[in-house]
Design a protein around this motif. Structure first.
Motif, PDB file in Angstrom:
ATOM      1  N   VAL A  17       0.837  -1.202   0.000  1.00 28.20           N
ATOM      2  CA  VAL A  17       0.000   0.000   0.000  1.00 28.20           C
ATOM      3  C   VAL A  17       0.873   1.253   0.000  1.00 28.20           C
ATOM      4  O   VAL A  17       0.642   2.197  -0.768  1.00 28.20           O
ATOM      5  CB  VAL A  17      -0.941   0.003   1.227  1.00 28.20           C
ATOM      6  CG1 VAL A  17      -1.749   1.302   1.282  1.00 28.20           C
ATOM      7  CG2 VAL A  17      -1.887  -1.196   1.193  1.00 28.20           C
ATOM      8  N   VAL A  18       1.898   1.258   0.841  1.00 31.18           N
ATOM      9  CA  VAL A  18       2.790   2.416   0.933  1.00 31.18           C
ATOM     10  C   VAL A  18       3.557   2.614  -0.373  1.00 31.18           C
ATOM     11  O   VAL A  18       3.735   3.747  -0.835  1.00 31.18           O
ATOM     12  CB  VAL A  18       3.764   2.258   2.118  1.00 31.18           C
ATOM     13  CG1 VAL A  18       4.825   3.351   2.093  1.00 31.18           C
ATOM     14  CG2 VAL A  18       3.002   2.297   3.433  1.00 31.18           C
ATOM     15  N   LEU A  19       3.993   1.528  -0.997  1.00 31.38           N
ATOM     16  CA  LEU A  19       4.700   1.632  -2.263  1.00 31.38           C
ATOM     17  C   LEU A  19       3.832   2.288  -3.317  1.00 31.38           C
ATOM     18  O   LEU A  19       4.281   3.178  -4.051  1.00 31.38           O
ATOM     19  CB  LEU A  19       5.139   0.250  -2.735  1.00 31.38           C
ATOM     20  CG  LEU A  19       5.835   0.183  -4.098  1.00 31.38           C
ATOM     21  CD1 LEU A  19       7.099   1.034  -4.113  1.00 31.38           C
ATOM     22  CD2 LEU A  19       6.164  -1.257  -4.461  1.00 31.38           C
ATOM     23  N   GLU A  20       2.566   1.885  -3.394  1.00 31.46           N
ATOM     24  CA  GLU A  20       1.665   2.499  -4.368  1.00 31.46           C
ATOM     25  C   GLU A  20       1.421   3.960  -4.027  1.00 31.46           C
ATOM     26  O   GLU A  20       1.348   4.811  -4.929  1.00 31.46           O
ATOM     27  CB  GLU A  20       0.339   1.738  -4.416  1.00 31.46           C
ATOM     28  CG  GLU A  20      -0.535   2.096  -5.611  1.00 31.46           C
ATOM     29  CD  GLU A  20       0.070   1.668  -6.935  1.00 31.46           C
ATOM     30  OE1 GLU A  20      -0.347   2.233  -7.963  1.00 31.46           O
ATOM     31  OE2 GLU A  20       0.952   0.778  -6.935  1.00 31.46           O
ATOM     32  N   ALA A  21       1.318   4.262  -2.746  1.00 32.18           N
ATOM     33  CA  ALA A  21       1.147   5.651  -2.325  1.00 32.18           C
ATOM     34  C   ALA A  21       2.354   6.488  -2.756  1.00 32.18           C
ATOM     35  O   ALA A  21       2.204   7.610  -3.272  1.00 32.18           O
ATOM     36  CB  ALA A  21       0.960   5.722  -0.814  1.00 32.18           C
TER      37      ALA A  21
END
Length: 285
Positions: free
Chosen positions: A229-233
């Protein structure tokens, strides 16, 4: 040198270049491609993958997918690349370890960099020679032959990835469970955030997954979900003009304030601070 095979009816592409930085924008299809990046130089090649700076050493291969953003410092030596899309690779949508959902592309939490062993260097060069010869052989079965050669490359690299990136204590069934978990996280991270959700899809217990990943690496399945999730953010922050509220909604968060707290806990900075830091201190050399 640049070579390209396309099937316009299928929207399929398979391409080669010995200077990716120069040729990347000239391929007829650039969206949704998967790449083998191969450093055939005598020196390391610096590249930016999302927010990471990587030194690809001589004789190393790195695979990238269409989820990732690739960039280079202006001084980087020319990088060899083979690129293709799902429409070209005939088993792209099959759930197999040598498919587009395979170990090389979604099967490990480590960055998928493999080192070509010295005793196999000639094998890789010979395979590349055959691929280049086939690019020059234009007939009705050219696409089939190129698919076979690409599959051979993927198989050879998959074997090396299993040797170099995956601990030897794991058997093939356990490795495949890890691969399937990573594929499912990539597909569903916007809506499924609990380990149990993925355990149910895999017909495993959450404890089984946790034990498996504790053998594989130090990250738990829950950490892997959160990091995805953080990577996509980060990608949305760095490579789009979307504001924090839009990004939060894109990622399935109903409350932008909760998303900001989640991001800060995982990344160490608020979304706005992360963007500002990379605008001021980032960029390509």
């Amino acid at each position: 040198m640049k070579q390209e095979f396309t099937d316009r009816k299928l929207g399929a592409i398979f391409g080669y270049t010995d200077h990716l930085q120069k040729d990347a924008s000239s391929f007829s299809i650039q969206e949704s491609v998967i790449q083998f990046l191969w450093n055939r130089n005598d020196e390391a090649v610096s590249l930016h993958l999302d927010d990471l700076q990587i030194q690809l050493q001589p004789g190393q291969l790195l695979t990238t997918t269409y989820f990732q953003h690739l960039g280079f410092p202006t001084t980087a030596p020319p990088l060899t690349a083979l690129l293709f899309n799902r429409e070209f690779y005939c088993i792209a949508d099959h759930d197999e370890e040598v498919s587009c959902n395979g170990i090389l592309f979604f099967g490990t939490q480590d960055l998928p960099i493999i080192t070509i062993p010295e005793k196999q260097e000639r094998k890789f060069e010979l395979l590349l020679e055959v691929i280049l010869e086939e690019f020059r052989t234009v007939d009705n079965i050219q696409g089939d032959m190129l698919q076979m050669l690409l599959k051979r490359l993927i198989i050879i690299c998959t074997r090396l990835a299993k040797e170099q990136l995956i601990v030897q204590e794991l058997n093939d069934g356990q490795i495949d469970t890890i691969r399937q978990f990573n594929v499912l996280v990539d597909m569903h991270f916007r809506t499924l955030r609990k380990v149990k959700d993925y355990a149910d899809l895999l017909h495993k217990s959450p404890k089984t997954l946790s034990n498996l990943f504790s053998t594989y690496n130090q990250q738990s399945p829950q950490q892997i979900i959160q990091e995805r999730v953080v990577l996509e953010a980060k990608r949305l922050i760095l490579f789009t003009d979307k504001q924090t509220q839009e990004i939060a909604y894109d990622l399935g968060f109903d409350d932008p304030a909760y998303f900001s707290r989640f991001f800060k806990k995982q990344a160490g900075l608020t979304p706005s601070a992360f963007r500002e830091q990379h605008v001021l201190g980032g960029g390509e050399e």
